[in-house]
Design an enzyme around this catalytic site. Structure first.
Site, PDB file in Angstrom:
ATOM      1  N   GLU A  83      34.110  42.098  35.774  1.00  0.00           N
ATOM      2  CA  GLU A  83      35.263  41.958  36.982  1.00  0.00           C
ATOM      3  C   GLU A  83      35.232  40.489  37.282  1.00  0.00           C
ATOM      4  O   GLU A  83      34.804  40.191  38.678  1.00  0.00           O
ATOM      5  CB  GLU A  83      34.925  42.697  38.127  1.00  0.00           C
ATOM      6  CG  GLU A  83      35.085  44.458  38.013  1.00  0.00           C
ATOM      7  CD  GLU A  83      34.483  45.214  39.047  1.00  0.00           C
ATOM      8  OE1 GLU A  83      34.232  44.656  40.029  1.00  0.00           O
ATOM      9  OE2 GLU A  83      34.961  46.269  39.215  1.00  0.00           O
ATOM     10  N   GLU A 105      35.650  51.783  35.123  1.00  0.00           N
ATOM     11  CA  GLU A 105      34.987  52.242  36.051  1.00  0.00           C
ATOM     12  C   GLU A 105      36.421  53.114  36.967  1.00  0.00           C
ATOM     13  O   GLU A 105      37.312  52.369  36.807  1.00  0.00           O
ATOM     14  CB  GLU A 105      34.577  51.557  37.154  1.00  0.00           C
ATOM     15  CG  GLU A 105      33.210  50.328  36.662  1.00  0.00           C
ATOM     16  CD  GLU A 105      33.010  49.293  37.648  1.00  0.00           C
ATOM     17  OE1 GLU A 105      33.173  49.561  38.802  1.00  0.00           O
ATOM     18  OE2 GLU A 105      32.147  48.455  37.174  1.00  0.00           O
TER      19      GLU A 105
END
Length: 425
Positions: free
Chosen positions: A90, A199
């Site tokens: 991320e 995710e």
């Protein structure tokens, strides 16, 4: 594909500088976990520096140093084809629009320079690698990434709350899952790329469950681009966390997972990564409800296995497999017994804990060889004792038997056996 994601910290595996040497104590623990997953279990392990494109809190701008970091780390696993390298978790708030792409290319170059040529590499985009913002947040540069082995997979993340942050148990609506993937899917298809949803999660409520099902259905309709998805997150330290998949009582384990089993092929994996602090990696075979635990100690730059997974949780050759078939002529009643089995899968417990290792049930295809049997169910148990408990004492199974009395069942046959020949892809 079975994939276990292993989040680590860059500062702990290489604690001095990006170009420094590996912390041997931390690496020994990581190597043990990877070896267990890839060699003992024969499935895939993702090595995931969970750093948000930061090193000691600072945005990584030294692409050459980042490449060296990856050459050093990847060299440890260069000969293990079942390791997958996740360049960095991320990236966000990057100082330039091109930096994320440059870091991902440096990662690819570093991995291949280590002699790791057989492994897949997962690359992530900016803006927390969100699928819903993928085409609008500056990920164009990732199109130019090159890999001499052609094994790049684009990893995206997607939560279903209003701001996509994964901090609320409230989902926007029941179709937000598919709608947030449409643009990214179009980008992937237009550019002939493949991706994995690294995710995703939603709250334990009907709207979120429907939204997750909607998203997984959409991904299943676009398997030319989507390889699969990984659910976040679990471990006993999560406590009351809104997406806690920790068995036996985590809110997502009891309120979400039972509704997702139908979206998994046998041996598909929903991965529950490490908490952001000390904790436990919980790896769930979402179809078989098999639980694997790797407990990690992450203090003082150390990583070690405290309680390695027990081989007894894999009943490949020691358990009992039970097959039951029903003659139920009515299509409507066939669907009803499927619903009964879904309830059973979520409520069957022994001594307060789930004990059925796997459960599969389905409506048979029309074929003369069926001999009139229209529904089949397969359950797997650790031993015969558990199967006898299922037959004679399990309240959830008793309820299914009572409910089945009104479904026009014209015949039942049950067999059970200990597996002698076991094979898996």
């Amino acid at each position: 594909m079975n994939i276990f994601r292993i989040p680590i910290l860059m500062e702990r595996i290489i604690p001095s500088t990006l170009t420094g040497s590996i912390n041997s104590t931390y690496a020994a623990g990581l190597n043990s976990i990877v070896d267990y997953i890839t060699n003992t279990k024969g499935v895939y392990a993702i090595v995931d520096p969970h750093n948000y494109a930061r090193y000691y809190g600072n945005v990584i701008t030294d692409t050459a140093g980042f490449q060296t970091f990856w050459t050093t780390l990847a060299s440890t696993f260069a000969s293990n084809s079942k390791v997958i390298f996740d360049c960095n978790n991320e990236p966000h708030d990057m100082p330039t629009t091109t930096l994320t792409g440059s870091l991902m290319q440096a990662c690819i170059n570093g991995v291949r320079a280590a002699g790791a040529t057989s492994q897949y590499i997962f690359v992530e985009g900016t803006s927390y690698t969100g699928a819903w913002t993928w085409t609008t947040s500056g990920n164009t540069d990732l199109l130019t990434l090159t890999d001499p082995q052609n094994k790049i997979v684009y990893e995206m993340h997607q939560y279903l709350d209003s701001d996509g942050s994964g901090t609320s148990a409230t989902c926007v609506n029941s179709t937000i899952g598919s709608s947030r993937l449409i643009a990214a899917t179009g980008w992937l298809q237009a550019n002939n790329k493949t991706a994995i949803l690294g995710e995703f999660a939603g709250g334990a409520n009907s709207v979120c469950v429907s939204a997750i099902q909607d998203m997984l259905t959409y991904m299943g309709e676009n398997t030319d681009t989507w390889l699969g998805g990984l659910f976040w997150g679990g471990g006993p330290w999560w406590g009351s966390y809104i997406y806690n998949m920790e068995p036996p009582s985590g809110v997502a384990y009891t309120g979400v997972l039972p509704s997702l089993s139908g979206y998994c092929r046998p041996r598909d994996i929903f991965l529950l990564p490490l908490p952001r602090q000390n904790g436990v990696v919980i790896l769930i075979d979402a179809h078989a409800y098999k639980i694997y635990r790797v407990e990690l100690l992450l203090d003082n730059h150390n990583l070690q296995i405290i309680n390695p997974p027990n081989n007894s949780t894999n009943m490949a050759s020691t358990g009992v497999v039970r097959v039951t078939m029903f003659k139920i002529p009515s299509k409507e009643n066939q669907e009803k017994i499927m619903g009964n089995y879904k309830v059973l899968s979520a409520t069957a417990v022994k001594d307060g804990k789930p004990y059925i290792l796997s459960l599969q049930a389905g409506i048979t295809h029309e074929d003369s060889r069926n001999q009139g049997y229209t529904v089949a169910a397969k359950t797997e148990f650790k031993n015969k004792e558990d199967m006898v408990y299922y037959d004679e004492q399990c309240e959830a199974h008793k309820a299914l038997k009572v409910q089945s009395q009104d479904l026009g069942v014209e015949g039942i046959i049950t067999v059970y056996y200990n597996p002698v020949v076991v094979a898996a892809l």
